[in-house]
Design a protein around this motif. Structure first.
Motif, PDB file in Angstrom:
ATOM      1  N   SER A  70      34.532  35.896  42.611  1.00 17.85           N
ATOM      2  CA  SER A  70      35.686  35.412  43.350  1.00 17.85           C
ATOM      3  C   SER A  70      36.913  35.426  42.441  1.00 17.85           C
ATOM      4  CB  SER A  70      35.435  33.995  43.868  1.00 17.85           C
ATOM      5  OG  SER A  70      35.163  33.115  42.787  1.00 17.85           O
ATOM      6  N   SER A  71      38.044  35.698  43.016  1.00 20.52           N
ATOM      7  CA  SER A  71      39.277  35.737  42.218  1.00 20.52           C
ATOM      8  C   SER A  71      40.403  35.088  43.008  1.00 20.52           C
ATOM      9  CB  SER A  71      39.654  37.178  41.859  1.00 20.52           C
ATOM     10  OG  SER A  71      39.930  37.929  43.026  1.00 20.52           O
ATOM     11  N   SER A  72      41.385  34.589  42.293  1.00 17.74           N
ATOM     12  CA  SER A  72      42.559  34.002  42.931  1.00 17.74           C
ATOM     13  C   SER A  72      43.774  34.281  42.065  1.00 17.74           C
ATOM     14  CB  SER A  72      42.383  32.489  43.121  1.00 17.74           C
ATOM     15  OG  SER A  72      42.284  31.833  41.867  1.00 17.74           O
ATOM     16  N   ALA A 107      37.708  29.632  41.100  1.00 20.04           N
ATOM     17  CA  ALA A 107      37.359  31.040  41.251  1.00 20.04           C
ATOM     18  C   ALA A 107      36.790  31.525  39.926  1.00 20.04           C
ATOM     19  CB  ALA A 107      38.582  31.870  41.655  1.00 20.04           C
ATOM     20  N   ASN A 108      36.097  32.659  39.951  1.00 22.33           N
ATOM     21  CA  ASN A 108      35.526  33.187  38.705  1.00 22.33           C
ATOM     22  C   ASN A 108      36.615  33.705  37.772  1.00 22.33           C
ATOM     23  OD1 ASN A 108      32.962  34.310  40.804  1.00 22.33           O
ATOM     24  ND2 ASN A 108      32.589  32.857  39.161  1.00 22.33           N
TER      25      ASN A 108
END
Length: 323
Positions: A70-72, A107-108
């Motif tokens: 996951s990214s943000s 997020a990751n």
């Protein structure tokens, strides 16, 4: 447990595939891409400082896509509040209790874009989560999960309305890198794809976030000879005794150099660290932790030039000793 040669070969193969994947987006910048994944697999955070339009955001986005995590993206602005990053507790009338609503920090891989545009209070909201992987809101601790990495960007020019990162926060970044402008051949390849917008460019996932966590754990098992630790110690001590430096590298910086050298060794297909691993990472890991004497800075002395001088003056152990 110490990493085996078979594990080192497996690690190196995946690392090379990750680098090649991002190289499709950030053309001609293999060394910087290797630094990015070295930071990720060393459980650290990366600070990118460069001029506008060099691909900082595209680099961070491609890294996140490559690990299928996951990214943000958080755009830092002067009016950004700590709760906008960590999340807030909101009263739910239906259950007559407060519920925690997670912020984009969960997020990751988190892209903190133009981090120096937010106030020091908002910047400090990142300190706990970068160090411990937790967010505490209203006395309740919430883990962000693993792997977790902050990729922060800042613009070295256009300083009006910006807040310089304090030394305590700079120390939290395991390394600092600069992408720089592409060479002529890479520029031509970029221009050939001018019809595609940057945010539309995607790369396929290479591994899952679980594999990244496994690689991070494996990197810690790389063998480090006492002579390598002695070499790192002498390099760090030299930053503190340099007449041009007001504040040298911290113990955290020394630990970061060893951790990243382990990861780079595994990425090179070795289960042990050699002096060249330390040399390759000394400048990106230690330079941003130095506070230069104002007079020396006025004379044009930079942290990078000081690290180059220290590397020349500090003799490394022979490779035979360090194996």
């Amino acid at each position: 447990m110490t990493m085996t040669q078979e594990q080192a070969t497996w690690f190196s193969d995946i690392f090379s595939r990750l680098v090649a994947n991002v190289d499709q987006v950030l053309l001609g910048k293999t060394f910087v891409i290797r630094l990015g994944f070295t930071a990720l697999l060393s459980d650290g955070h990366l600070l990118l400082e460069d001029f506008p339009g060099t691909g900082k955001t595209s680099f961070a986005r491609a890294m996140a896509q490559s690990v299928a995590g996951s990214s943000s993206r958080i755009q830092f602005t002067p009016d950004l509040l700590p709760g906008d990053i960590t999340g807030v507790s909101i009263y739910n009338q239906a259950v007559a209790d407060f519920e925690f609503h997670r912020g984009p920090i969960f997020a990751n891989i988190v892209l903190a874009d133009e981090i120096n545009r937010a106030s020091p209070k908002t910047q400090s909201a990142l300190l706990e989560v970068m160090e411990e992987g937790n967010v505490t809101v209203d006395g309740v601790t919430h883990p962000v999960g693993a792997p977790f990495m902050v990729i922060a960007t800042q613009n070295p020019i256009e300083q009006a309305g910006t807040y310089r990162l304090p030394e305590a926060q700079l120390d939290r970044f395991i390394m600092k890198a600069s992408i720089g402008y592409p060479d002529h051949a890479s520029t031509l390849r970029i221009l050939e794809g001018a019809g595609v917008k940057a945010h539309e460019t995607t790369v396929p996932p290479i591994v899952t976030a679980d594999v990244v966590a496994e690689m991070s754990h494996l990197a810690r098992t790389v063998h480090v000879d006492p002579t390598i630790n002695d070499y790192v110690g002498r390099l760090v001590e030299s930053t503190r005794t340099s007449p041009e430096v007001r504040l040298g590298a911290s113990v955290r910086g020394a630990l970061a150099l060893v951790r990243t050298a382990k990861t780079l060794a595994a990425a090179s297909g070795r289960h042990y660290v050699i002096p060249d691993d330390v040399k390759a990472l000394a400048e990106p890991v230690l330079a941003h932790r130095l506070v230069i004497d104002p007079e020396a800075e006025f004379d044009g002395v930079t942290a990078s030039s000081i690290m180059s001088q220290i590397l020349m003056e500090t003799p490394p152990p022979s490779e035979r000793q360090s194996v």
